[in-house]
Design an enzyme around this catalytic site. Structure first.
Site, PDB file in Angstrom:
ATOM      1  N   ASP A 198     -23.124  15.505 -27.618  1.00 46.35           N
ATOM      2  CA  ASP A 198     -23.165  15.021 -26.245  1.00 46.35           C
ATOM      3  C   ASP A 198     -22.349  13.721 -26.187  1.00 46.35           C
ATOM      4  OD1 ASP A 198     -24.049  14.697 -23.563  1.00 46.35           O
ATOM      5  OD2 ASP A 198     -25.565  13.288 -24.259  1.00 46.35           O
TER       6      ASP A 198
ATOM      7  N   THR B 286     -22.611  10.877 -23.229  1.00 46.36           N
ATOM      8  CA  THR B 286     -23.305   9.720 -22.675  1.00 46.36           C
ATOM      9  C   THR B 286     -24.617   9.482 -23.406  1.00 46.36           C
ATOM     10  OG1 THR B 286     -22.352  10.250 -20.523  1.00 46.36           O
ATOM     11  CG2 THR B 286     -24.180   8.683 -20.562  1.00 46.36           C
TER      12      THR B 286
ATOM     13  N   LYS C  48     -10.003   2.083  -3.501  1.00 43.01           N
ATOM     14  CA  LYS C  48      -9.838   2.138  -4.958  1.00 43.01           C
ATOM     15  C   LYS C  48      -9.910   3.608  -5.373  1.00 43.01           C
ATOM     16  CE  LYS C  48     -14.792   1.420  -5.858  1.00 43.01           C
ATOM     17  NZ  LYS C  48     -15.818   0.516  -6.382  1.00 43.01           N
TER      18      LYS C  48
ATOM     19  N   ARG D 178     -10.796   3.154 -18.902  1.00 39.84           N
ATOM     20  CA  ARG D 178     -10.819   3.918 -17.648  1.00 39.84           C
ATOM     21  C   ARG D 178     -10.221   3.039 -16.564  1.00 39.84           C
ATOM     22  NH1 ARG D 178     -16.819   6.434 -17.255  1.00 39.84           N
ATOM     23  NH2 ARG D 178     -15.883   7.247 -15.352  1.00 39.84           N
TER      24      ARG D 178
ATOM     25  N   GLY E 208     -21.954  16.541 -19.647  1.00 38.30           N
ATOM     26  CA  GLY E 208     -22.107  16.832 -18.231  1.00 38.30           C
ATOM     27  C   GLY E 208     -21.213  15.968 -17.359  1.00 38.30           C
TER      28      GLY E 208
ATOM     29  N   ARG F  70     -18.572  18.890 -17.650  1.00 41.49           N
ATOM     30  CA  ARG F  70     -19.469  19.425 -16.620  1.00 41.49           C
ATOM     31  C   ARG F  70     -20.288  20.596 -17.136  1.00 41.49           C
ATOM     32  NH1 ARG F  70     -21.222  16.079 -12.986  1.00 41.49           N
ATOM     33  NH2 ARG F  70     -19.607  15.068 -11.755  1.00 41.49           N
TER      34      ARG F  70
ATOM     35  N   LYS G  69     -24.321  24.342 -22.844  1.00 34.43           N
ATOM     36  CA  LYS G  69     -24.247  23.656 -24.137  1.00 34.43           C
ATOM     37  C   LYS G  69     -24.862  24.516 -25.237  1.00 34.43           C
ATOM     38  CE  LYS G  69     -24.331  18.862 -22.500  1.00 34.43           C
ATOM     39  NZ  LYS G  69     -24.995  17.546 -22.620  1.00 34.43           N
TER      40      LYS G  69
ATOM     41  N   ASP H  97     -29.934  18.092 -23.569  1.00 35.57           N
ATOM     42  CA  ASP H  97     -29.390  18.499 -24.871  1.00 35.57           C
ATOM     43  C   ASP H  97     -30.376  19.328 -25.692  1.00 35.57           C
ATOM     44  OD1 ASP H  97     -27.035  16.952 -24.399  1.00 35.57           O
ATOM     45  OD2 ASP H  97     -28.168  15.157 -24.949  1.00 35.57           O
TER      46      ASP H  97
END
Length: 1182
Positions: A425, A427, A612, A646, A728, A836, A842, A866
């Site tokens: 995973d 995050t 932005k 990023r 995700g 995603r 998964k 998970d």
């Protein structure tokens, strides 16, 4: 946040809420049909139909056993092992006259083995049950008897009204009725479901949003009709029947179990799905009974030994039958001393076939010591002790959270040393769940002197000075401002614009506008701590929080939001000045638009559009006058991307009143539209105003990796382990983190598989599901074919590929017709990122890799999303992060940080694999050695069924005399130290390639056992049988020969262990030599017992063996002869065909630890060279 501060803020007046609009598709027409048949009576428990529905309760269980099925299911687990089945049958047969020994001598070891293993399984499952009890006994507030009162989660029922307060978890899947906000919105954190820390905005229906207090529900009753329980986290279809009217429901009204209420004082909801019907539990699978590959291969070895057992029993029976038939010669008996006339069917010369048949069963029991009964229980003990060492490893202890590593099951220790693919995973697993503002480009000038982890790693590889990307190379160390207090979300260092110094910059006006955009263009809410007065922010995403914090630290502090305004403390001439901006419109971010805008009126009555967004869309919307800094900004963005950051482009546009007035009317009409193309109308209106922008600059934030993640991934890659990321998150986010942790490197070609094409989008508007599915399937098929062709064209080049696929595409790629093509492309790529991905996807990807490659897979994650992946993989590793313990509860191993995976695999994994492999091979060796001495004796004694040894000699062989040394080997042995395991990660390939437990090695140990048995038996027999054994002239008899052979066996197998051990401790010495010494102590004690109990062992050692020098000399000769073949083999192998660990050991003993590829053995050298080249290419310098 103080209640009441935002109760007048109605975001529904500002947002377009395009993502919150209830679906108007044909799906709602399915209500009441198959798959959409659930009916929920809200706050109506006395309704007679409620009792007939019989929905599941809210009690959940993740345990493997229950009090009812523990004994039968655990016994089934034990007797999946073929050896245990054999010994159970032998135990029953041992009560018959066929048994060559007493029943108690075989029953006692079997009960000991089964009982110990069942006890271990029960303890491990009880730990899981305690976690379930804790979760089920959480408290929530349920509406009973016209008031909300505290109730346990497990007592919640479908249709109950629930009140959940801020920072509490939702106890079930709830339909949102209302919240503390007047328009019924609430913020939800879905960390445990999809791994994302950004807040999701949920919206109640207008018809229920007015139910603001407990008294509002006295007369509340409604009926919900919706879809049946399913695992899809991203859809919900239903309708609410309230006050005689039908209202469509969507995912925006559904609050999922185990997500958390944030930034909202309370919500009211009704339980729709409870317990195992909830979406998070639907995504979980039953705890599997995992077995390691070594254990499964061990069963096949047992089959070989069974075949050997049956073969030698059959051979012995044939010879016994032939010899028995010859005993009857013309009516007289040749072996008259056996008194065949008084025997039963077990020895009847008149019925030799029956005697041979019965002898076969006797032989099966007699030679049963070929099958190591204590193997399983010894392995269980060793694995438990190995787990204790893993738990107590201080190098895997995380001091900040006070969390050590935990082996939650001991069944899979050796699998840690054979991992081929890691599925991770993102995050919370690779990252810290936080964003930090580190750099920015304003007016063509790059600011920010900090270096990201990616830049540091790059500088280290290039061995150059750390030079900031985007800044001039003449910046000295003294220019860098040292930080005082650490600020979460802000890691920016540049004295040119910090502490108000930006006013001295040539482009000060641009800098001012830049940070005003950051401080105003967002959806964050300020929160002041009552006790400390500190200002913090609740934001929908970590990015937004980082931008607002950065603006605050640089002099533009956002401190207040109302329905129509945003207020800032701005730094002007060294003093704070309050400025308020009237908030007119907000055009929210979406994955399709990739930007966000707000329209405000400042104190000078100017209309401004602040925007932005992603550089891929923003640069196309610049006016000619606004492109002044475009080239410099693009250059900085590229450098930031290389640094793993990023980026977002910041721009603005002044508006005139007439243009805005006309646009606002069109935008309002688009928002209020109820047609299917409403979203398109809103986007089209936004396009008209978001144009002719003036570029201000770009931001660069770092999705902060956990400490040591890049180094860990690099070390694992050098060990030959492939790493996939299943997340995700959005595709852009996942790709950025891929760069940050070196999964994707500059120059690597990307194969992107997605359904975000114009053709698919146009089909989706027609709502023809079959046509959409057919077109999507064909699109994925073509993209996979194109990817395969790219790989084929680059086969002979050094070009590397990364595969990136989104969740929608993954749905079709995992279908049977496309699965093999997808796996073929994925395996050929150096990196794979699945974006995603739902929890179910998964798990399916993990299953595909596991079954498709037939190699060991390890899944690692930290959230409830998970769980399915962790349970599907061969090994599941849970990260015990800051949020939730669902992943840990479902895992096999738990660690606090991703970086600890390096030590868990390369050190403990390698050691455990080597120890278990050596242990099993040695077990078979010692049992074959012992078992075949019985066979040779039987052959010498006409296969009479008479055992060579006393009953209890045989029973205690695997229990006392040879078990402890092998346990010590399984717990303490090390081929190389932990430091060297980490220094030479290629050593890990010994486990991946299964070098220490392949068939040649296993058969080699078996052959060594047969050879040792022959040496022991034939030297003992031939050296003693034709001469006097004692001084009084007596020759050796049956009892003495048995003791002599048994002594040689005990000495030989224990000394063999001493030769095999690489790392001696006092414990190994104590167990090896102690086991031999205990054999002599046992002989003396057992020999002094009454002859009724000791039988053939009575005084045999004290009176016959010990006084005889011949006994001791024969023992020395036999043991030396038995060890000689293995000693010569290892000497030859180490000198001419060394394994990788042999080379490391040799170089270490010579004081030179460097091992070059040329030092590797032939076959392994080729594999290691190829692997090393591939790893170097995949991590070459950018």
């Amino acid at each position: 946040m103080v209640f009441g501060r935002h109760e007048k803020v109605q975001f529904s007046k500002i947002y377009s809420f395009s993502c919150f609009r209830p679906s108007t598709s044909d799906e709602h027409g399915q209500i009441g049909r198959k798959g959409y048949s659930r009916v929920v009576y809200c706050n109506d428990p006395e309704n007679l139909e409620v009792g007939q529905l019989r929905y599941r309760g809210n009690y959940v269980s993740t345990t493997k056993y229950t009090a009812v099925n523990f004994i039968p299911k655990s016994l089934f687990e034990q007797f999946r092992r073929v050896a245990n089945i054999y010994f159970l049958v032998v135990a029953f047969v041992s009560f018959s006259p066929l048994a060559p020994f007493r029943a108690s001598s075989i029953l006692f070891p079997l009960l000991l083995v089964i009982g110990a293993t069942m006890a271990k399984e029960g303890i491990e499952d009880w730990r899981r049950r305690k976690q379930d009890i804790k979760a089920n006994n959480r408290k929530t507030h349920v509406y009973r008897e016209k008031s909300f009162s505290a109730s346990k989660w497990k007592d919640l029922r479908v249709g109950d009204l629930v009140k959940v307060y801020k920072d509490e978890y939702f106890p079930a899947d709830l339909l949102l009725l209302s919240s503390s906000y007047p328009d019924g919105i609430c913020y939800v954190e879905t960390m445990n479901l999809d791994g994302e820390t950004n807040l999701k905005l949920k919206h109640a229906l207008d018809v229920t949003a007015s139910l603001h207090d407990d008294d509002s529900f006295h007369q509340f009753k409604a009926v919900v009709k919706c879809e049946d329980p399913n695992e899809d986290l991203y859809s919900f279809v239903g309708s609410l029947d309230y006050n005689g009217q039908q209202h469509p429901l969507s995912l925006q009204q559904l609050l999922l179990r185990d997500s958390k209420l944030r930034n909202t004082e309370y919500i009211y909801g009704v339980a729709i799905f409870t317990g195992h019907d909830t979406k998070v539990m639907q995504n979980a699978t039953d705890p599997p009974s995992k077995r390691s590959k070594i254990e499964r291969r061990m069963d096949r070895i047992i089959y070989i030994l069974f075949s050997t057992l049956i073969s030698i029993s059959f051979i012995g029976s044939i010879f016994f039958g032939l010899r028995t038939s010859r005993d009857l010669d013309h009516g007289s008996y040749r072996r008259w001393y056996l008194e065949p006339s008084r025997t039963n069917a077990l020895y009847d010369p008149q019925r030799p076939f029956l005697a041979a048949f019965l002898h076969f069963f006797t032989a099966l029991m007699l030679y049963g010591y070929l099958i190591p009964i204590s193997l399983y229980v010894s392995i269980e003990m060793v694995k438990v002790l190995q787990s204790i060492f893993i738990n107590q490893d201080m190098d895997m202890y995380h001091e900040e959270t006070n969390r050590p590593a935990r082996a939650r099951t001991s069944n899979l220790n050796e699998e840690l040393g054979q991992v081929d693919t890691i599925l991770s995973d993102k995050t919370g697993t690779l990252t810290c769940n936080s964003m930090e503002f580190v750099k920015c480009s304003i007016g063509g000038v790059a600011y920010g002197r900090g270096m990201t982890e990616v830049e540091l790693a790059l500088a280290k590889r290039k061995n150059v000075e750390q030079i900031d990307a985007g800044n001039s190379s003449n910046a000295s160390d003294g220019d860098i401002v040292k930080s005082g207090k650490s600020i979460k979300g802000f890691n920016f260092r540049d004295e040119r614009i910090m502490d108000g110094q930006w006013v001295n910059e040539p482009n000060a006006d641009i800098i001012q506008k830049f940070f005003r955009v950051l401080a105003v263009c967002h959806t964050a809410l300020p929160d002041v701590n009552k006790d400390t007065g500190e200002l913090s922010y609740e934001a929908e995403s970590p990015d937004e929080a980082a931008f607002v914090i950065a603006a605050r630290e640089l002099g533009f502090e956002f401190f207040k939001r109302t329905q129509t305004s945003i207020s800032l403390h701005e730094l002007e001439n060294g003093e704070k000045v309050d400025r308020s901006y009237e908030l007119l419109n907000m055009i929210e971010f979406s994955s399709a638009r990739k930007r966000m805008s707000v329209i405000v009126r400042n104190s000078e009555n100017q209309l401004l559009l602040l925007c932005k967004g992603a550089d891929s869309v923003m640069f196309d919307k610049l006016s000619k006058q606004g492109q002044q800094y475009e080239d410099q900004t693009k250059n900085h963005i590229n450098k930031y991307a290389e640094a793993g950051l990023r980026t977002l482009v910041i721009a603005y546009r002044p508006l005139d009143e007439e243009e805005y007035r006309a646009w606002a009317e069109e935008f309002l009409q688009a928002k209020n539209s109820v047609s299917l193309d409403r979203d398109d109308l809103v986007d089209a209106a936004a396009e008209k105003i978001e144009r002719d922008l003036i570029l201000l600059g770009a931001t660069a934030v770092e999705d902060k990796l956990q400490k040591g993640v890049p180094e860990c991934i690099e070390k694992l890659a050098h060990a030959g382990i492939k790493i996939w990321v299943l997340t995700g998150d959005k595709m852009e986010t996942a790709i950025n983190i891929g760069y940050a942790c070196s999964l994707i490197v500059q120059g690597m070609k990307q194969i992107v598989i997605t359904l975000d094409s114009a053709d698919i989008t146009s089909l989706e508007k027609l709502t023809d599901r079959e046509a959409i599915a057919k077109a999507s399937r064909e699109s994925i098929k073509n993209q996979l074919r194109e990817g395969r062709s790219q790989l084929d064209l680059a086969k002979n080049s050094s070009v590397l590929f990364a595969l990136i696929i989104d969740g929608r595409s993954l749905t079709y790629a995992l279908e049977k017709s496309l699965e093999s093509s997808f796996l073929e492309v994925a395996v050929a790529c150096s990196s794979v990122i699945c974006c995603r991905s739902s929890p179910k996807q998964k798990a399916l990807v993990t299953k595909m890799v596991k079954e498709g490659t037939r190699k060991t897979t390890l899944a690692i994650g930290d959230g409830a999303n998970d769980v399915g992946m962790l349970q599907e993989a061969d090994i599941g590793v849970g990260i015990s992060g800051a949020e939730g313990m669902q992943a840990v509860m479902a895992s096999d191993f738990a660690i606090a940080q991703f970086r600890f995976l390096e030590r868990l695999l390369l050190v403990h994994g390698h050691w455990c694999y080597r120890r278990i492999a050596m242990m099993i091979c040695y077990f078979f060796y010692k049992n074959i050695t012992f078992g075949f001495t019985l066979f040779w004796f039987e052959a010498h004694a006409s296969f009479s069924g008479q055992p060579a040894y006393n009953d209890w000699y045989m029973s205690f062989y695997n229990v006392f005399f040879t078990s402890l040394p092998v346990i010590a080997l399984g717990v303490f042995d090390q081929d190389v130290s932990a430091r060297l395991c980490l220094k030479y990660p290629l050593l890990y390939q010994e486990g991946v390639q299964n070098i220490l437990f392949n068939w040649p090695r296993i058969l080699g140990w078996m052959f060594n056992g047969v050879l040792s048995s022959m040496i022991i038996f034939f030297i003992c027999k031939n050296s003693t049988i034709h001469q006097a054994f004692r001084q009084d002239g007596y020759v050796i008899d049956y009892e003495i020969l048995g003791v002599l052979m048994y002594t040689c066996v005990v000495w030989a197998v224990n000394c063999q262990m001493a030769l095999s051990i690489n790392y001696f401790t006092w414990i190994q010495h104590f167990f090896i030599w102690g086991s031999i010494f205990f054999w002599y102590v046992y002989l003396v004690i057992y020999g002094y017992m009454n002859p009724i109990w000791s039988t053939t062992a009575y005084q045999v050692f004290v009176e016959a063996c010990a006084p005889s020098p011949f006994y001791w000399m024969t023992t020395l000769l036999v043991v030396a002869s038995t060890l000689l073949p293995y000693f010569l083999y290892r000497a030859f192998q180490t000198r001419f065909h060394p394994m990788y660990h042999d080379e490391i050991q040799r170089r270490r003993s010579e004081g030179c630890e460097a091992v070059t590829p040329s030092d590797l053995p032939g076959r392994m050298k080729d594999k290691m060279d190829h692997l090393s080249d591939r790893m170097k290419q995949s991590h070459r310098e950018t």
